[in-house]
Enzyme design. Structure first.
Site, PDB file in Angstrom:
ATOM      1  N   ASP A 152       0.820  -1.202   0.000  1.00  0.00           N
ATOM      2  CA  ASP A 152       0.000   0.000   0.000  1.00  0.00           C
ATOM      3  C   ASP A 152       0.863   1.266   0.000  1.00  0.00           C
ATOM      4  OD1 ASP A 152       0.678   0.626   2.680  1.00  0.00           O
ATOM      5  OD2 ASP A 152      -0.933  -0.628   3.437  1.00  0.00           O
ATOM      6  N   TYR A 153       0.201   2.393  -0.066  1.00  0.00           N
ATOM      7  CA  TYR A 153       0.864   3.687  -0.280  1.00  0.00           C
ATOM      8  C   TYR A 153       1.990   3.946   0.719  1.00  0.00           C
ATOM      9  CZ  TYR A 153       1.244   8.755  -1.063  1.00  0.00           C
ATOM     10  OH  TYR A 153       1.714  10.010  -1.350  1.00  0.00           O
TER      11      TYR A 153
END
Length: 286
Positions: A152-153
């Protein structure tokens, strides 16, 4: 001189149920039963016969099977100029296939790359919000590749990339049992005994998570590093599990995926996995 015909063999009796006391024993019998019970592969999945378009294009590196199925739904794939619709036909080759009007190139040998993904970018080709993606950071001369799984980010660490959609799918499936290892820096209080409970799996908000091997590495005050190894890789799994214990994750790094480790790779670096290492891993993976 008279010759006699050999007596005819007695007719074989029908195979008995697995639980029958008189059922044949031994390795040979077990192999026979397993062979009889083993389902035959569907005709569409044979390597030398017609195959699904999603499978052909995945092997050609266009995308995963799911990606290709989405492209078909969007009308982006055509055969000899005719847009393909569901149900897609079975094909024996890539001849005449186009994606977005571009002919599909013949598949090349499987390649696998390691990428040290930094935090602050998403694992996607594009982002509607305009955020930076991994493709903004990858070398421009890198062949078309797809990420194996996602980070994820705000997660950093090892991200595998491949040009083979079928191989990508195999690496991602929980049934393949490929381990992923993460190191998380978290604030709060937790004991090794609590972490060991994760070996039995856990359910959070109605979602079940499988076995997790978790170890408390070191602690400084109320900050600690926790190492976790799992095989499912569900969405934000590590963060959700640690938050369930009341921990606040401030940094998350994936250090290993299968046989491949992050090691001392510099942030943002990319390298290719040597062919012999890839071959050895695929042979072990089956």
């Amino acid at each position: 001189m008279n010759t006699r015909r050999p007596p005819r063999p007695a007719p074989r009796s029908a195979p008995k149920a697995a639980g029958d006391r008189d059922a044949p024993k031994g390795r040979r019998a077990a192999r026979g039963v397993a062979s009889a019970l083993k389902p035959k592969p569907a005709e569409a999945e044979r390597e030398d016969g017609p195959q699904r378009i999603a499978k052909l294009l995945a092997r050609a590196g266009v995308g995963s099977r799911r990606d290709v199925e989405r492209m078909v739904e969007e009308g982006r794939i055509a055969l000899n100029g005719q847009v393909i619709v569901h149900p897609a036909p079975l094909l024996t080759s890539l001849e005449g296939l186009t994606v977005d009007g571009n002919p599909v190139a013949k598949p090349v040998s499987t390649r696998l790359y390691r990428f040290h993904k930094p935090a602050g970018c998403i694992t996607a080709a594009r982002d509607p919000k305009g955020r930076k993606t991994i493709y903004d950071l990858l070398p421009k001369d890198l062949p078309r590749v797809m990420p194996v799984g996602r980070l994820d980010y705000n997660t950093e660490g090892l991200l595998l990339l491949t040009n083979d959609g079928e191989f990508k799918r195999q690496l991602e499936l929980p049934a393949s049992g490929v381990e992923r290892t993460y190191r998380a820096r978290a604030f709060g209080d937790i004991s090794q005994a609590q972490l060991e409970e994760l070996a039995m799996g856990i359910e959070i908000d109605g979602v079940g998570y499988g076995k997790i091997d978790a170890n408390l590495e070191r602690r400084t005050g109320r900050n600690q590093w926790v190492e976790m190894t799992l095989t499912e890789g569900k969405n934000r799994e590590v963060r959700k599990v640690l938050e369930h214990f009341g921990l606040q994750v401030s940094r998350l790094i994936r250090t290993r995926y299968g046989a491949f480790e992050l090691g001392g790779m510099p942030l943002g670096a990319v390298d290719v996995v040597p062919r012999d290492e890839l071959f050895k891993f695929r042979r072990h993976l089956g």
